[in-house]
Design a protein around this motif. Structure first.
Motif, mmCIF file in Angstrom:
data_model
loop_
_atom_site.group_PDB
_atom_site.id
_atom_site.type_symbol
_atom_site.label_atom_id
_atom_site.label_comp_id
_atom_site.label_asym_id
_atom_site.label_seq_id
_atom_site.Cartn_x
_atom_site.Cartn_y
_atom_site.Cartn_z
ATOM 1 N N ARG A 154 0.780 -1.534 0.214
ATOM 2 C CA ARG A 154 0.081 -0.370 0.461
ATOM 3 C C ARG A 154 0.726 0.903 0.260
ATOM 4 N NH1 ARG A 154 -5.331 1.315 4.306
ATOM 5 N NH2 ARG A 154 -6.045 2.985 2.488
ATOM 6 N N TRP A 155 1.457 1.760 0.676
ATOM 7 C CA TRP A 155 2.814 2.332 0.617
ATOM 8 C C TRP A 155 4.391 2.224 1.704
ATOM 9 C CZ3 TRP A 155 -1.361 3.565 4.611
ATOM 10 C CH2 TRP A 155 -2.434 4.562 3.886
ATOM 11 N N LEU A 156 5.469 2.905 0.924
ATOM 12 C CA LEU A 156 6.666 2.643 0.984
ATOM 13 C C LEU A 156 7.047 3.686 1.683
ATOM 14 C CD1 LEU A 156 7.820 1.651 -2.209
ATOM 15 C CD2 LEU A 156 8.020 -0.099 0.277
ATOM 16 N N LEU A 157 7.264 4.441 3.258
ATOM 17 C CA LEU A 157 7.811 5.266 3.723
ATOM 18 C C LEU A 157 8.658 5.164 4.363
ATOM 19 C CD1 LEU A 157 3.740 5.433 5.594
ATOM 20 C CD2 LEU A 157 4.954 6.816 3.887
ATOM 21 N N PRO A 158 9.050 7.040 4.321
ATOM 22 C CA PRO A 158 11.118 6.181 5.007
ATOM 23 C C PRO A 158 11.219 6.139 6.174
ATOM 24 C CG PRO A 158 10.426 8.079 4.296
ATOM 25 C CD PRO A 158 9.318 8.184 3.779
ATOM 26 N N ASN A 159 9.684 5.883 7.115
ATOM 27 C CA ASN A 159 9.889 6.821 8.872
ATOM 28 C C ASN A 159 9.125 5.497 8.883
ATOM 29 O OD1 ASN A 159 9.338 7.698 11.540
ATOM 30 N ND2 ASN A 159 10.196 9.556 10.548
ATOM 31 N N ALA A 160 10.245 4.676 10.099
ATOM 32 C CA ALA A 160 9.551 3.845 11.422
ATOM 33 C C ALA A 160 8.711 3.751 11.589
ATOM 34 C CB ALA A 160 10.956 2.550 11.872
ATOM 35 N N GLU A 161 8.759 5.154 12.516
ATOM 36 C CA GLU A 161 8.159 5.383 13.873
ATOM 37 C C GLU A 161 6.923 6.073 12.217
ATOM 38 O OE1 GLU A 161 6.861 5.667 16.950
ATOM 39 O OE2 GLU A 161 8.884 5.231 16.135
ATOM 40 N N THR A 162 6.565 6.201 11.179
ATOM 41 C CA THR A 162 5.215 6.662 10.866
ATOM 42 C C THR A 162 4.381 5.610 10.088
ATOM 43 O OG1 THR A 162 5.990 8.626 10.144
ATOM 44 C CG2 THR A 162 4.216 8.092 8.601
ATOM 45 N N ILE A 163 4.995 3.812 10.113
ATOM 46 C CA ILE A 163 4.631 3.013 9.695
ATOM 47 C C ILE A 163 4.342 2.644 10.841
ATOM 48 C CG2 ILE A 163 5.658 0.923 9.069
ATOM 49 C CD1 ILE A 163 7.763 1.865 7.080
ATOM 50 N N ARG A 164 4.903 2.674 11.778
ATOM 51 C CA ARG A 164 3.860 2.405 13.297
ATOM 52 C C ARG A 164 2.836 2.444 13.306
ATOM 53 N NH1 ARG A 164 7.986 0.419 17.419
ATOM 54 N NH2 ARG A 164 8.636 2.921 17.218
ATOM 55 N N SER A 165 2.906 3.529 13.227
ATOM 56 C CA SER A 165 1.325 4.833 13.756
ATOM 57 C C SER A 165 0.183 3.683 12.294
ATOM 58 C CB SER A 165 1.870 6.193 12.954
ATOM 59 O OG SER A 165 2.463 6.882 14.225
ATOM 60 N N MET A 166 0.918 4.022 11.478
ATOM 61 C CA MET A 166 0.021 3.472 10.474
ATOM 62 C C MET A 166 -0.675 2.032 10.766
ATOM 63 S SD MET A 166 -0.368 5.890 7.979
ATOM 64 C CE MET A 166 -0.067 7.496 6.751
ATOM 65 N N VAL A 167 0.327 1.373 11.369
ATOM 66 C CA VAL A 167 -0.089 -0.026 11.657
ATOM 67 C C VAL A 167 -1.212 -0.032 12.538
ATOM 68 C CG1 VAL A 167 0.505 -2.251 12.617
ATOM 69 C CG2 VAL A 167 1.301 -0.923 10.479
ATOM 70 N N ALA A 168 -0.838 1.088 13.750
ATOM 71 C CA ALA A 168 -1.147 0.915 14.534
ATOM 72 C C ALA A 168 -3.394 1.752 15.087
ATOM 73 C CB ALA A 168 -1.135 2.150 15.735
ATOM 74 N N TRP A 169 -3.565 2.399 13.455
ATOM 75 C CA TRP A 169 -4.862 2.664 12.907
ATOM 76 C C TRP A 169 -5.525 1.445 12.113
ATOM 77 C CZ3 TRP A 169 -7.761 6.719 13.519
ATOM 78 C CH2 TRP A 169 -6.932 8.390 14.317
ATOM 79 N N GLY A 170 -4.679 0.644 12.292
ATOM 80 C CA GLY A 170 -4.895 -0.589 11.367
ATOM 81 C C GLY A 170 -5.290 -0.066 9.798
ATOM 82 N N LEU A 171 -4.542 0.329 9.672
ATOM 83 C CA LEU A 171 -3.931 0.155 7.587
ATOM 84 C C LEU A 171 -3.037 -0.312 6.964
ATOM 85 C CD1 LEU A 171 -3.982 4.366 8.410
ATOM 86 C CD2 LEU A 171 -5.244 3.152 7.479
ATOM 87 N N GLY A 172 -3.099 -1.575 8.093
ATOM 88 C CA GLY A 172 -2.235 -2.435 7.040
ATOM 89 C C GLY A 172 -1.095 -2.389 8.049
ATOM 90 N N PHE A 173 -0.584 -4.048 7.259
ATOM 91 C CA PHE A 173 0.734 -4.818 7.918
ATOM 92 C C PHE A 173 2.256 -3.484 8.149
ATOM 93 C CE2 PHE A 173 0.914 -7.457 5.429
ATOM 94 C CZ PHE A 173 2.039 -8.126 4.984
#
Length: 309
Positions: free
Chosen positions: A222-241
């Motif tokens: 779904r997304w390639l993102l450069p920041n691991a902290e942003t990815i953790r927040s996205m996952v916490a919101w249920g937007l993917g794994f």
């Protein structure tokens, strides 16, 4: 044999490190005229231009300068080690040590390493660089750092030596309310229908996608993102794994205070190792050998199996 002095080599490497003759002169406590004369004499002896003088008095190494710099750094390190080996103060390690690290492994490896050196080897001036795996490998080959920490599968450039530090297991990162969140482990096939959010840090994403396809699955990136902290927040919101080798303390939360779960991926194809990397042809100095010991201890101390909630 060319009549080259160690002082000329030392000044040349200072120019590469500082980026200009004036800065190199200041760092070496000599005049700019002395620095310029030493460089000119070295270039004359080698009959090649090592440094291109640019605007704003910047100094950039030529291709010959970069190649000579790599070899010269190794020579100077060997001489320094030889002197230290017969010095009355040889038991005391000192001088600069530059360690590179990929951003995902840095929170795990760098704080403990800095603390260890400050406590046990205070005369060693440790500095750190965080950069993507490809950049870190190139920095080692250019002699800009002494060693680097990354994952074994990320090492794809020739001329590097890998020193294993610790085995790592890939983990799937899911929201706390994900249907599989309470599992003790998971296979990739069980998550393949979920959107995948990956770290944009070449070549990591390509390697993971290739491994998933090798199992016969097509990931829904779904997304390639450069920041691991942003990815953790996205996952916490249920937007993917997501997928990660670096596993923080289980109490870690997202930026918004939401929980995630790190589930071991049980597919054996994803096994990996965290490694320290040095230049293959360079002799491991006493300082680098000490750094390898320290990094091994830090890797052991931060093994996720040691975490207690």
């Amino acid at each position: 044999m060319k009549d080259i002095t160690l002082r000329q080599i030392e000044y040349f490497l200072a120019i590469l490190d500082q980026g200009s003759l004036s800065a190199a002169a200041a760092a070496s406590n000599v005049s700019q005229a002395t620095m310029s004369a030493a460089l000119s004499q070295l270039e004359k002896q080698l009959d090649v231009t090592l440094v291109a003088r640019g605007p704003a008095r910047r100094a950039r190494p030529t291709s010959a300068g970069r190649e000579f710099g790599i070899r010269a750094k190794s020579i100077l390190a060997t001489v320094t080690e030889a002197v230290d080996s017969v010095s009355e103060d040889s038991a005391v390690l000192h001088g600069p040590l530059r360690i590179g690290c990929i951003p995902t492994a840095a929170p795990r490896m760098l704080p403990g390493t800095a603390s260890n050196f400050g406590r046990r080897f205070p005369k060693i001036d440790v500095s750190f660089v965080e950069a993507h795996p490809t950049t870190i490998q190139q920095m080692i080959l250019r002699g800009e750092i002494d060693l680097a920490v990354m994952y074994r599968k990320q090492v794809q450039i020739e001329g590097l030596q890998k020193h294993p530090l610790s085995e790592v297991q890939l983990h799937a990162v899911v929201a706390a309310d994900h249907p599989l969140a309470d599992r003790s482990g998971v296979e990739i096939a069980e998550l393949i229908d979920d959107p995948l959010i990956l770290l944009d840090s070449p070549p990591t994403a390509d390697l993971l996608i290739g491994q998933i396809r090798g199992l016969g699955h097509e990931p829904k990136v779904r997304w390639l993102l450069p920041n691991a902290e942003t990815i953790r927040s996205m996952v916490a919101w249920g937007l993917g794994f997501s997928l990660a080798n670096a596993v923080p303390h289980p109490e870690i939360r997202s930026f918004q205070g939401m929980r995630v779960r790190y589930l071991p991926v049980t597919n054996p194809e994803f096994s990996n190792t965290i490694v320290a990397v040095t230049m293959a042809e360079a002799r491991v100095s006493k300082k680098v050998a000490t750094a390898l010991d320290v990094l091994s201890q830090v890797a052991e101390d931060t093994d996720p199996s040691r975490w207690t909630a």
